[in-house]
Design a protein around this motif. Sequence first.
Motif, mmCIF file in Angstrom:
data_model
loop_
_atom_site.group_PDB
_atom_site.id
_atom_site.type_symbol
_atom_site.label_atom_id
_atom_site.label_comp_id
_atom_site.label_asym_id
_atom_site.label_seq_id
_atom_site.Cartn_x
_atom_site.Cartn_y
_atom_site.Cartn_z
ATOM 1 N N GLU A 33 -6.101 10.871 7.214
ATOM 2 C CA GLU A 33 -5.786 11.605 5.990
ATOM 3 C C GLU A 33 -4.904 10.753 5.071
ATOM 4 O O GLU A 33 -5.112 10.703 3.852
ATOM 5 C CB GLU A 33 -5.083 12.916 6.342
ATOM 6 N N LEU A 34 -3.939 10.079 5.648
ATOM 7 C CA LEU A 34 -3.067 9.211 4.836
ATOM 8 C C LEU A 34 -3.840 8.011 4.309
ATOM 9 O O LEU A 34 -3.716 7.644 3.139
ATOM 10 C CB LEU A 34 -1.880 8.740 5.678
ATOM 11 N N ALA A 35 -4.653 7.400 5.155
ATOM 12 C CA ALA A 35 -5.399 6.205 4.763
ATOM 13 C C ALA A 35 -6.300 6.469 3.560
ATOM 14 O O ALA A 35 -6.480 5.614 2.690
ATOM 15 C CB ALA A 35 -6.221 5.689 5.938
ATOM 16 N N LYS A 36 -6.864 7.666 3.482
ATOM 17 C CA LYS A 36 -7.739 8.014 2.360
ATOM 18 C C LYS A 36 -7.006 8.003 1.015
ATOM 19 O O LYS A 36 -7.623 7.801 -0.028
ATOM 20 C CB LYS A 36 -8.356 9.395 2.574
ATOM 21 N N SER A 37 -5.693 8.222 1.048
ATOM 22 C CA SER A 37 -4.928 8.324 -0.200
ATOM 23 C C SER A 37 -4.294 7.006 -0.621
ATOM 24 O O SER A 37 -3.684 6.928 -1.694
ATOM 25 C CB SER A 37 -3.816 9.376 -0.046
ATOM 26 N N LEU A 38 -4.426 5.973 0.209
ATOM 27 C CA LEU A 38 -3.686 4.741 -0.073
ATOM 28 C C LEU A 38 -4.317 3.906 -1.187
ATOM 29 O O LEU A 38 -5.535 3.763 -1.275
ATOM 30 C CB LEU A 38 -3.583 3.891 1.196
ATOM 31 N N VAL A 39 -3.438 3.350 -2.024
ATOM 32 C CA VAL A 39 -3.821 2.393 -3.065
ATOM 33 C C VAL A 39 -2.715 1.349 -3.121
ATOM 34 O O VAL A 39 -1.623 1.547 -2.578
ATOM 35 C CB VAL A 39 -3.952 3.064 -4.455
ATOM 36 N N THR A 40 -2.994 0.227 -3.756
ATOM 37 C CA THR A 40 -1.921 -0.750 -3.943
ATOM 38 C C THR A 40 -0.952 -0.218 -4.995
ATOM 39 O O THR A 40 -1.349 0.517 -5.908
ATOM 40 C CB THR A 40 -2.475 -2.112 -4.401
ATOM 41 N N ALA A 41 0.317 -0.577 -4.867
ATOM 42 C CA ALA A 41 1.352 -0.056 -5.764
ATOM 43 C C ALA A 41 1.037 -0.374 -7.217
ATOM 44 O O ALA A 41 1.271 0.435 -8.113
ATOM 45 C CB ALA A 41 2.718 -0.633 -5.388
ATOM 46 N N GLU A 42 0.472 -1.542 -7.474
ATOM 47 C CA GLU A 42 0.176 -1.922 -8.855
ATOM 48 C C GLU A 42 -0.962 -1.111 -9.444
ATOM 49 O O GLU A 42 -1.090 -1.008 -10.665
ATOM 50 C CB GLU A 42 -0.160 -3.417 -8.947
ATOM 51 N N ASN A 43 -1.780 -0.484 -8.590
ATOM 52 C CA ASN A 43 -2.891 0.345 -9.076
ATOM 53 C C ASN A 43 -2.586 1.843 -8.987
ATOM 54 O O ASN A 43 -3.422 2.663 -9.368
ATOM 55 C CB ASN A 43 -4.163 0.051 -8.264
ATOM 56 N N ALA A 44 -1.389 2.175 -8.505
ATOM 57 C CA ALA A 44 -1.028 3.587 -8.416
ATOM 58 C C ALA A 44 -0.817 4.159 -9.816
ATOM 59 O O ALA A 44 -0.305 3.468 -10.699
ATOM 60 C CB ALA A 44 0.245 3.748 -7.588
ATOM 61 N N MET A 53 0.837 -1.186 0.000
ATOM 62 C CA MET A 53 0.000 0.000 0.000
ATOM 63 C C MET A 53 0.880 1.247 0.000
ATOM 64 O O MET A 53 1.843 1.348 0.771
ATOM 65 C CB MET A 53 -0.903 0.009 1.239
ATOM 66 N N VAL A 54 0.533 2.192 -0.873
ATOM 67 C CA VAL A 54 1.298 3.434 -1.011
ATOM 68 C C VAL A 54 0.319 4.582 -1.227
ATOM 69 O O VAL A 54 -0.819 4.370 -1.655
ATOM 70 C CB VAL A 54 2.270 3.365 -2.210
ATOM 71 N N PRO A 55 0.748 5.816 -0.944
ATOM 72 C CA PRO A 55 -0.120 6.955 -1.279
ATOM 73 C C PRO A 55 -0.131 7.169 -2.781
ATOM 74 O O PRO A 55 0.921 7.329 -3.401
ATOM 75 C CB PRO A 55 0.540 8.126 -0.542
ATOM 76 N N GLY A 56 -1.332 7.140 -3.377
ATOM 77 C CA GLY A 56 -1.409 7.417 -4.813
ATOM 78 C C GLY A 56 -0.843 8.800 -5.085
ATOM 79 O O GLY A 56 -0.039 8.999 -5.981
ATOM 80 N N VAL A 57 -1.267 9.755 -4.306
ATOM 81 C CA VAL A 57 -0.690 11.097 -4.264
ATOM 82 C C VAL A 57 -0.654 11.488 -2.787
ATOM 83 O O VAL A 57 -1.682 11.461 -2.121
ATOM 84 C CB VAL A 57 -1.518 12.117 -5.074
ATOM 85 N N ALA A 58 0.522 11.818 -2.294
ATOM 86 C CA ALA A 58 0.635 12.151 -0.873
ATOM 87 C C ALA A 58 -0.216 13.386 -0.553
ATOM 88 O O ALA A 58 -0.305 14.314 -1.353
ATOM 89 C CB ALA A 58 2.094 12.409 -0.516
ATOM 90 N N PRO A 59 -0.865 13.388 0.600
ATOM 91 C CA PRO A 59 -1.670 14.557 0.989
ATOM 92 C C PRO A 59 -0.812 15.823 1.030
ATOM 93 O O PRO A 59 0.410 15.764 1.155
ATOM 94 C CB PRO A 59 -2.175 14.176 2.390
ATOM 95 N N ASP A 60 -1.466 16.960 0.938
ATOM 96 C CA ASP A 60 -0.752 18.246 0.992
ATOM 97 C C ASP A 60 0.051 18.371 2.282
ATOM 98 O O ASP A 60 -0.455 18.072 3.380
ATOM 99 C CB ASP A 60 -1.747 19.416 0.908
ATOM 100 N N GLY A 61 1.293 18.795 2.122
ATOM 101 C CA GLY A 61 2.148 18.976 3.283
ATOM 102 C C GLY A 61 2.864 17.717 3.720
ATOM 103 O O GLY A 61 3.674 17.747 4.647
#
Length: 225
Positions: A207-218, A105-113
């Motif tokens: 806030e971080l959890a909302k942005s998470l996706v699997t790396a293969e779907n990023a 699991m990774v942030p598709g786009v990291a939250p602001d800041g």
Amino acid sequence: MAIQQPTDEHLTSATDPAPRSRRRSGAVLGGFAVVMIVLAGIVVATQVLGDDDSPSGSTPAGAEPSAGTEGSGEPTEADTSDDASLDEKWQRDAVKASAAGLAAMVPGVAPDGWSVVSGSFDKQAMTWNMNLTAPSGEVLLIQEQADAEALATEHVGADATQSGVVDLRKWGTGEWQAWTGSRAGLSFALEDSTVLLVGSDQASLEELAKSLVTAENAPVGGMDG
């Protein structure tokens, strides 16, 4: 009429081939030899000219190219070992984790800041870890093939206690289990592993959890390092 007895001269002329016939045979054999010599010369000349006409530096059919011969330009295994579209090591490690069977699991786009400090994959232990910084401080993402309680006890604190459910289905990341202890925690159970977020406050973790996706779907280049 007297019958003449054959003389030695007559006998010789009767048994020996005619001189004209011998000369004719010799001429034929001599001409044949000349023709063969000419043909041999043509063959040799053709081979020499054929070698001269061959492209410079070409490799004979069936021969192995020399070490100095330029390749076809196709990428080698070393060239393709990592995805060139992923600039950071942690991004490449996330892809390797997915290829090994761990849905990192990774942030598709990291939250602001927010920013990603590092990320690493341990293939032997089948673990994926990330270090991030948020406006509120350091945040950890731990993903292992273990249950949520064991991870929470290790990383949230020995006094880690379940404190409720956080519904993030609206953002497509499902329902997370909240933990309280020495630090705040959120956990989510996948089929192959458990993801645990650890930080100073639950709001940052959500806030971080909302942005998470699997790396293969990023999205390509979307994992903001």
